[in-house]
Structure formats: structure tokens, C-alpha cells
Design a protein around this motif. Sequence first.
Motif, short mmCIF file in Angstrom:
data_model
loop_
_atom_site.label_atom_id
_atom_site.label_comp_id
_atom_site.label_asym_id
_atom_site.label_seq_id
_atom_site.Cartn_x
_atom_site.Cartn_y
_atom_site.Cartn_z
N HIS A 82 0.83 -1.21 0.00
CA HIS A 82 0.00 0.00 0.00
C HIS A 82 0.86 1.26 0.00
CE1 HIS A 82 -2.71 -3.12 1.62
NE2 HIS A 82 -3.62 -2.47 0.92
N LEU A 83 2.08 1.10 0.51
CA LEU A 83 3.02 2.22 0.49
C LEU A 83 3.56 2.39 -0.93
CD1 LEU A 83 4.58 4.15 2.44
CD2 LEU A 83 6.36 2.42 2.54
N ILE A 84 3.89 1.28 -1.54
CA ILE A 84 4.44 1.30 -2.90
C ILE A 84 3.41 1.87 -3.88
CG2 ILE A 84 5.21 -0.18 -4.81
CD1 ILE A 84 6.48 -2.01 -2.67
N SER A 85 2.15 1.46 -3.72
CA SER A 85 1.12 1.94 -4.65
C SER A 85 0.73 3.39 -4.37
CB SER A 85 -0.12 1.05 -4.54
OG SER A 85 -0.70 1.22 -3.25
N GLY A 86 1.21 3.94 -3.26
CA GLY A 86 0.91 5.33 -2.95
C GLY A 86 -0.43 5.49 -2.23
N GLU A 87 -1.10 4.37 -1.94
CA GLU A 87 -2.41 4.45 -1.27
C GLU A 87 -2.29 4.89 0.19
OE1 GLU A 87 -5.03 0.81 -1.98
OE2 GLU A 87 -3.19 0.36 -3.09
N ILE A 103 4.34 -2.87 14.26
CA ILE A 103 4.72 -3.86 13.25
C ILE A 103 4.70 -3.19 11.88
CG2 ILE A 103 4.11 -6.03 12.14
CD1 ILE A 103 2.74 -6.92 14.65
N PHE A 104 5.73 -3.44 11.11
CA PHE A 104 5.81 -2.96 9.73
C PHE A 104 5.62 -4.19 8.83
CE2 PHE A 104 8.90 -0.58 6.63
CZ PHE A 104 7.94 -0.64 5.63
N PRO A 105 4.40 -4.40 8.33
CA PRO A 105 4.19 -5.60 7.52
C PRO A 105 4.86 -5.42 6.15
CG PRO A 105 2.12 -4.64 8.35
CD PRO A 105 3.17 -3.60 8.46
N GLY A 106 5.99 -6.06 6.01
CA GLY A 106 6.80 -5.82 4.81
C GLY A 106 6.76 -6.97 3.85
N ALA A 107 7.27 -8.07 4.31
CA ALA A 107 7.33 -9.34 3.58
C ALA A 107 7.64 -9.20 2.10
CB ALA A 107 6.05 -10.11 3.83
N SER A 108 6.77 -9.80 1.28
CA SER A 108 7.11 -9.95 -0.14
C SER A 108 7.26 -8.62 -0.88
CB SER A 108 6.03 -10.79 -0.82
OG SER A 108 4.78 -10.23 -0.53
N GLY A 109 6.61 -7.58 -0.37
CA GLY A 109 6.67 -6.28 -1.03
C GLY A 109 8.08 -5.75 -1.18
N ILE A 110 8.95 -6.11 -0.24
CA ILE A 110 10.33 -5.62 -0.25
C ILE A 110 11.03 -5.98 -1.56
CG2 ILE A 110 12.61 -6.02 0.81
CD1 ILE A 110 11.07 -4.27 2.63
N VAL A 111 10.73 -7.19 -2.05
CA VAL A 111 11.38 -7.68 -3.27
C VAL A 111 11.02 -6.78 -4.45
CG1 VAL A 111 11.75 -9.74 -4.69
CG2 VAL A 111 11.16 -9.97 -2.30
N GLU A 112 9.83 -6.19 -4.39
CA GLU A 112 9.37 -5.37 -5.51
C GLU A 112 10.07 -4.02 -5.59
OE1 GLU A 112 5.14 -4.94 -5.26
OE2 GLU A 112 4.86 -7.11 -5.09
N LEU A 113 10.70 -3.62 -4.49
CA LEU A 113 11.32 -2.29 -4.46
C LEU A 113 12.29 -2.06 -5.61
CD1 LEU A 113 12.11 -1.58 -0.69
CD2 LEU A 113 10.30 -0.65 -2.09
N ALA A 114 13.03 -3.13 -5.96
CA ALA A 114 14.07 -3.00 -6.97
C ALA A 114 13.50 -2.70 -8.36
CB ALA A 114 14.90 -4.27 -7.00
N ASN A 115 12.22 -3.00 -8.56
CA ASN A 115 11.66 -2.83 -9.91
C ASN A 115 10.77 -1.61 -10.07
OD1 ASN A 115 12.85 -5.34 -10.57
ND2 ASN A 115 11.13 -6.36 -9.56
N LEU A 116 10.82 -0.70 -9.10
CA LEU A 116 9.90 0.44 -9.15
C LEU A 116 10.36 1.53 -10.10
CD1 LEU A 116 8.99 0.92 -5.39
CD2 LEU A 116 7.82 -0.41 -7.13
N GLU A 117 9.39 2.30 -10.56
CA GLU A 117 9.68 3.50 -11.32
C GLU A 117 10.29 4.52 -10.37
OE1 GLU A 117 9.10 3.85 -14.57
OE2 GLU A 117 8.31 1.80 -14.66
N LYS A 118 11.04 5.46 -10.94
CA LYS A 118 11.77 6.42 -10.11
C LYS A 118 10.88 7.19 -9.12
CE LYS A 118 15.52 9.63 -10.78
NZ LYS A 118 15.93 10.72 -11.64
N GLU A 119 9.74 7.66 -9.63
CA GLU A 119 8.84 8.45 -8.78
C GLU A 119 8.27 7.64 -7.61
OE1 GLU A 119 7.95 11.74 -8.29
OE2 GLU A 119 9.77 11.84 -9.52
N GLN A 120 7.90 6.40 -7.96
CA GLN A 120 7.34 5.48 -6.95
C GLN A 120 8.39 5.22 -5.87
OE1 GLN A 120 6.23 2.12 -9.38
NE2 GLN A 120 4.27 1.96 -8.32
N LEU A 121 9.62 4.96 -6.34
CA LEU A 121 10.70 4.64 -5.42
C LEU A 121 10.98 5.83 -4.51
CD1 LEU A 121 12.78 2.59 -4.54
CD2 LEU A 121 14.35 3.50 -6.24
N LYS A 122 10.93 7.01 -5.10
CA LYS A 122 11.21 8.22 -4.31
C LYS A 122 10.19 8.34 -3.17
CE LYS A 122 11.72 13.05 -4.97
NZ LYS A 122 11.33 14.10 -5.90
N ASN A 123 8.94 8.10 -3.50
CA ASN A 123 7.89 8.17 -2.49
C ASN A 123 8.13 7.16 -1.37
OD1 ASN A 123 5.32 8.74 -1.27
ND2 ASN A 123 4.56 6.88 -2.24
#
Length: 292
Positions: A82-87, A103-123
Motif C-alpha cells: 500500500h506504500l508502494i502503490s501510494g495508497e 509492526i511494519f508488515p513488509g514481507a514480499s513487497g520488499i522484493v518489488e522495491l528493486a523494480n519500481l519506477e523512479k517516482e514510486q521509489l522516491k515516495n
Amino acid sequence: MYDQVTKLRRLVKEKEEEVKLEKMRVITVSSGKGGVGKTSLVVNLALALAEREYRVIILDGDLGLANVDVAFGVIPDYNIKHLISGEKEIEEILYPVARGIKIFPGASGIVELANLEKEQLKNVLVNMGRLEKMTDILLIDTGAGIGQTVLSFISAADDVFVVLTPAPTAMTDAYGLIKAISSLPTKVNIYVVINMVDNELEAQQTYARLEQAVTKFLGVPIHLIGWIYKDPLVSRSVMNQKPVGFTNPHSIAYECVQWIAGNIMENYLRSPKVNKGIKGFIYTLLRLQKER
Ligand SMILES: Nc1ncnc2c1ncn2[C@@H]1O[C@H](COP(=O)(O)OP(=O)(O)OP(=O)(O)O)[C@@H](O)[C@H]1O
Ligand SMILES: [Mg+2]
């Protein structure tokens, strides 16, 4: 057993003096073999550190079933996706459990960080940057073994706690994990926790065997940070979905964890400040994910 309890109580008392942390410290808790007590350690360590008035956030980096939210008996509404999607903002996905612990529910989402667009990653980075101000210690619970995500969490941390039990297979798997850690490109302090021991001798002998092999064949320094006695109250608390530090704060297992919390802080007082902070944490994570 009684003597060990009094000895531990004394040790805990002696180390009561609190340590002020200048930067957030990241501790990743891992193991070679599964089911050795990582999640139990993480949730109770969080309670013990919070008792000492440190602010703690637990990053749930385990994809398995017996994870942190289960241990606390909660179901967080949002996660890093939900953080990655900007919601959602980071403040909205952190789920408060007790004593200011989140608790910071992170799990599988962390793996996606490497493939984000620049703006998404910045957020995401801006949001995660705010973690640094919110917490003193980020505790990461990982799955077992030497998968890429686990190794990324370890490299990105200041310290790794390798958990093992006296069982021979746990020893060989812990050795395998330390071997993998020793070939990582970043520096991380390696601490060892021996769980489910019957007595101090068993803990010391297990550690001595591991240290001997690591020193001889890997040449990296490791340190014993403490051990935890086998305690049926831990399994009972897991079934009740409440950490043993809650249900039985005077249990031998929780007293051991309190002792370990004291050892951590004492270490930080003495050891040179090498911590990477949130920036170092995120950049190492990203770099390693990219190299996959
Ligand atoms: N000190 C202890 N004494 C007795 N039982 C323990 C102790 N520590 C953990 N256990 C039990 O061992 C089991 C595994 O614990 P836990 O889930 O914390 O391990 P884990 O390493 O996180 O497992 P996984 O690799 O599946 O994530 C649980 O049932 C727990 O109750
Ligand atoms: Mg676990």
C-alpha cells in the motif's frame, strides 16, 4: 535452575543503565534451520527493549506462516504494498501492538522495491526515511535459510542475530548461514543466540563448537549474545497468540530475553558506531535486490 534465575536477574540489574542511541539501529534475526525460535525471540526482544524505553519497530520479513502478526494475535490492515502503490503513508501501515511497539508488515513487497519506477521509489524512500525519526531499533524477523531476500536484510542491517538450538542439524545450518554472511559485500556484526537449552553448559558447549568451526574455516568474528532456556511457557504463549513476555513476564525464557536486551545495549555502548542508518539500510537493500 533457581541459581540460574537469580544469576540472570542480577545480570539484568547490573546492566540497567540505559544507552542512548544516536541513530536507528537495525537488527536482523535469522537462522539456518527453521523453527528454532526467531519469531519468538523477535517479539519478546521487542517487549524487553520497550521496557527499557527504546522505541521499537518490527519489520516482518518472513513469508512463512508463523510470523510476527500471528505471534501478537493481530491482523494489520495494510502492508508495504500500500506504500508502494501510494495508497497509504508509512504512518498508516505501521500497526501498533503494545508498549509503543509497531509492526511494519513488509514481507514480499520488499522484493518489488528493486523494480519500481523512479517516482514510486522516491515516495517509498521518503516514507521510509521517516522511520529513522520514529524508532531507535528496527528488528527484522526473517524466514530461515540463505535465500536472497534474507541475505539482503542481513546485509542492510547493522547486526545479525543467528539463532540456533543445540540440535546437530541446527548447528550445521547455522554454520552455513554464517558462511553465506561472511561472503556478503557489506560489514555486519554477527551475534549468536542459542535457544531451547537445558542448562548453561549446553549453551556454552554449543557455542564453542560453532565458534571453533567458524574461526577455523571462515575466519570471521562472531560473538555469543546470550541463550534462552527451553521453557514450555513459550510454546503455550505461541498457541495463545500472545508473547510470553506478556503472559509470563517472570518466566525463565523471558528473563533470558531481558538479559539479551541488556547485552545488546551494553554492546552498543562499547562498540564503535558503524551503524548504517535508514539510508544505508535502504540503499543496501536496493543494491542487493538489483544484483539478483
Ligand atoms: N525457549 C523456548 N522453549 C520452548 N519452546 C520454544 C522456545 N523458543 C521457541 N519455542 C517453540 O518453537 C517453535 C518455533 O518457534 P518460532 O516460530 O519462534 O521459530 P522460528 O524460527 O520463527 O520458525 P520459522 O523458521 O518457521 O519462522 C514454537 O512452537 C515455539 O513455541
Ligand atoms: Mg518465524
